[in-house]
Design a protein around this motif. Structure first.
Motif, PDB file in Angstrom:
ATOM      1  N   MET A   5       0.840  -1.177   0.000  1.00 54.08           N
ATOM      2  CA  MET A   5       0.000   0.000   0.000  1.00 54.08           C
ATOM      3  C   MET A   5       0.887   1.243   0.000  1.00 54.08           C
ATOM      4  O   MET A   5       1.769   1.391   0.836  1.00 54.08           O
ATOM      5  CB  MET A   5      -0.902  -0.011   1.226  1.00 54.08           C
ATOM      6  N   THR A   6       0.638   2.115  -0.922  1.00 48.16           N
ATOM      7  CA  THR A   6       1.412   3.340  -1.050  1.00 48.16           C
ATOM      8  C   THR A   6       0.554   4.534  -0.652  1.00 48.16           C
ATOM      9  O   THR A   6      -0.602   4.631  -1.034  1.00 48.16           O
ATOM     10  CB  THR A   6       1.886   3.519  -2.504  1.00 48.16           C
ATOM     11  N   ILE A   7       1.151   5.391   0.127  1.00 46.60           N
ATOM     12  CA  ILE A   7       0.448   6.614   0.523  1.00 46.60           C
ATOM     13  C   ILE A   7       0.670   7.647  -0.574  1.00 46.60           C
ATOM     14  O   ILE A   7       1.807   7.967  -0.918  1.00 46.60           O
ATOM     15  CB  ILE A   7       0.960   7.120   1.874  1.00 46.60           C
ATOM     16  N   GLY A   8      -0.427   8.178  -1.089  1.00 50.43           N
ATOM     17  CA  GLY A   8      -0.346   9.128  -2.187  1.00 50.43           C
ATOM     18  C   GLY A   8      -0.375  10.570  -1.723  1.00 50.43           C
ATOM     19  O   GLY A   8      -0.465  10.877  -0.525  1.00 50.43           O
ATOM     20  N   LEU A   9      -0.300  11.442  -2.697  1.00 48.72           N
ATOM     21  CA  LEU A   9      -0.291  12.876  -2.421  1.00 48.72           C
ATOM     22  C   LEU A   9      -1.580  13.325  -1.745  1.00 48.72           C
ATOM     23  O   LEU A   9      -1.543  14.162  -0.831  1.00 48.72           O
ATOM     24  CB  LEU A   9      -0.071  13.650  -3.725  1.00 48.72           C
ATOM     25  N   ASP A  10      -2.703  12.761  -2.153  1.00 51.19           N
ATOM     26  CA  ASP A  10      -3.976  13.196  -1.584  1.00 51.19           C
ATOM     27  C   ASP A  10      -4.094  12.873  -0.099  1.00 51.19           C
ATOM     28  O   ASP A  10      -4.684  13.646   0.659  1.00 51.19           O
ATOM     29  CB  ASP A  10      -5.154  12.615  -2.363  1.00 51.19           C
ATOM     30  N   GLN A  11      -3.502  11.782   0.359  1.00 46.18           N
ATOM     31  CA  GLN A  11      -3.529  11.485   1.797  1.00 46.18           C
ATOM     32  C   GLN A  11      -2.672  12.478   2.583  1.00 46.18           C
ATOM     33  O   GLN A  11      -3.051  12.916   3.667  1.00 46.18           O
ATOM     34  CB  GLN A  11      -3.057  10.050   2.082  1.00 46.18           C
ATOM     35  N   TYR A  12      -1.513  12.824   2.039  1.00 42.29           N
ATOM     36  CA  TYR A  12      -0.669  13.816   2.704  1.00 42.29           C
ATOM     37  C   TYR A  12      -1.377  15.171   2.794  1.00 42.29           C
ATOM     38  O   TYR A  12      -1.332  15.837   3.832  1.00 42.29           O
ATOM     39  CB  TYR A  12       0.665  13.990   1.966  1.00 42.29           C
ATOM     40  N   ILE A  13      -2.024  15.561   1.712  1.00 42.54           N
ATOM     41  CA  ILE A  13      -2.722  16.848   1.705  1.00 42.54           C
ATOM     42  C   ILE A  13      -3.924  16.807   2.646  1.00 42.54           C
ATOM     43  O   ILE A  13      -4.230  17.798   3.320  1.00 42.54           O
ATOM     44  CB  ILE A  13      -3.128  17.225   0.268  1.00 42.54           C
ATOM     45  N   ALA A  14      -4.589  15.656   2.737  1.00 39.74           N
ATOM     46  CA  ALA A  14      -5.720  15.538   3.669  1.00 39.74           C
ATOM     47  C   ALA A  14      -5.253  15.685   5.117  1.00 39.74           C
ATOM     48  O   ALA A  14      -5.870  16.417   5.909  1.00 39.74           O
ATOM     49  CB  ALA A  14      -6.429  14.201   3.468  1.00 39.74           C
ATOM     50  N   VAL A  15      -4.153  15.034   5.471  1.00 37.75           N
ATOM     51  CA  VAL A  15      -3.617  15.155   6.843  1.00 37.75           C
ATOM     52  C   VAL A  15      -3.156  16.584   7.088  1.00 37.75           C
ATOM     53  O   VAL A  15      -3.413  17.151   8.164  1.00 37.75           O
ATOM     54  CB  VAL A  15      -2.463  14.149   7.061  1.00 37.75           C
ATOM     55  N   SER A  16      -2.502  17.179   6.114  1.00 42.15           N
ATOM     56  CA  SER A  16      -2.042  18.557   6.249  1.00 42.15           C
ATOM     57  C   SER A  16      -3.221  19.507   6.438  1.00 42.15           C
ATOM     58  O   SER A  16      -3.168  20.419   7.271  1.00 42.15           O
ATOM     59  CB  SER A  16      -1.227  18.956   5.032  1.00 42.15           C
ATOM     60  N   SER A  17      -4.290  19.295   5.679  1.00 42.01           N
ATOM     61  CA  SER A  17      -5.479  20.145   5.812  1.00 42.01           C
ATOM     62  C   SER A  17      -6.131  20.000   7.178  1.00 42.01           C
ATOM     63  O   SER A  17      -6.568  20.986   7.774  1.00 42.01           O
ATOM     64  CB  SER A  17      -6.497  19.799   4.722  1.00 42.01           C
ATOM     65  N   MET A  18      -6.194  18.766   7.675  1.00 33.63           N
ATOM     66  CA  MET A  18      -6.774  18.547   9.010  1.00 33.63           C
ATOM     67  C   MET A  18      -5.937  19.214  10.096  1.00 33.63           C
ATOM     68  O   MET A  18      -6.477  19.844  11.008  1.00 33.63           O
ATOM     69  CB  MET A  18      -6.933  17.055   9.287  1.00 33.63           C
ATOM     70  N   LEU A  19      -4.620  19.073  10.001  1.00 31.73           N
ATOM     71  CA  LEU A  19      -3.752  19.720  10.985  1.00 31.73           C
ATOM     72  C   LEU A  19      -3.890  21.236  10.928  1.00 31.73           C
ATOM     73  O   LEU A  19      -3.931  21.910  11.962  1.00 31.73           O
ATOM     74  CB  LEU A  19      -2.293  19.327  10.751  1.00 31.73           C
ATOM     75  N   PHE A  20      -3.967  21.776   9.712  1.00 33.29           N
ATOM     76  CA  PHE A  20      -4.126  23.226   9.571  1.00 33.29           C
ATOM     77  C   PHE A  20      -5.461  23.673  10.151  1.00 33.29           C
ATOM     78  O   PHE A  20      -5.537  24.707  10.822  1.00 33.29           O
ATOM     79  CB  PHE A  20      -4.016  23.634   8.099  1.00 33.29           C
ATOM     80  N   ALA A  21      -6.524  22.902   9.917  1.00 33.60           N
ATOM     81  CA  ALA A  21      -7.844  23.257  10.454  1.00 33.60           C
ATOM     82  C   ALA A  21      -7.853  23.203  11.978  1.00 33.60           C
ATOM     83  O   ALA A  21      -8.430  24.080  12.634  1.00 33.60           O
ATOM     84  CB  ALA A  21      -8.907  22.326   9.882  1.00 33.60           C
ATOM     85  N   ILE A  22      -7.203  22.200  12.549  1.00 32.13           N
ATOM     86  CA  ILE A  22      -7.118  22.122  14.016  1.00 32.13           C
ATOM     87  C   ILE A  22      -6.386  23.338  14.562  1.00 32.13           C
ATOM     88  O   ILE A  22      -6.813  23.954  15.545  1.00 32.13           O
ATOM     89  CB  ILE A  22      -6.422  20.816  14.440  1.00 32.13           C
ATOM     90  N   GLY A  23      -5.279  23.707  13.931  1.00 30.18           N
ATOM     91  CA  GLY A  23      -4.539  24.884  14.362  1.00 30.18           C
ATOM     92  C   GLY A  23      -5.333  26.165  14.192  1.00 30.18           C
ATOM     93  O   GLY A  23      -5.333  27.034  15.061  1.00 30.18           O
TER      94      GLY A  23
END
Length: 101
Positions: free
Chosen positions: A1-19
């Motif tokens: 299983m490979t983690i793609g760009l969209d998963q990284y951007i989703a995690v980044s967006s969630m972290l930014f929203a929490i902040g």
């Protein structure tokens, strides 16, 4: 299983929203400051993900610059918070609104 760009951007967006919501909703200056740092790290994660996806080094260099500026910001920001605490004996934002006293 490979983690793609969209998963990284989703995690980044969630972290930014929490902040972002931490900055908007919290009353303690230290928590607001930590939320700002979380937003910076979310942006760094997105930059690294895009840099890896496009196989360039530009994003990595920019992240290195952002991290070095954030380190200086931590030193200055914590010094300001400590100075405000010594003067007002609180770190609550509502009680720090009159800084001219």
């Amino acid at each position: 299983m490979t983690i793609g760009l969209d998963q990284y951007i989703a995690v980044s967006s969630m972290l930014f929203a929490i902040g972002f919501f931490g900055v908007l909703l919290r009353k303690n200056t230290l928590v607001i400051y930590m939320s700002l740092e979380l937003m910076l790290n979310a942006a760094n994660l997105a930059l690294i993900a895009f840099s890896r996806y496009h196989e360039t080094v530009g994003g990595n260099l920019f992240v290195f610059f952002v991290i070095s500026v954030a380190a200086a910001e931590v030193a200055v920001g914590l010094a300001i918070i400590v100075a405000l605490f010594r003067k007002k004996q609180t770190v609550q934002v509502e009680e720090l609104n009159a800084l001219n006293n």
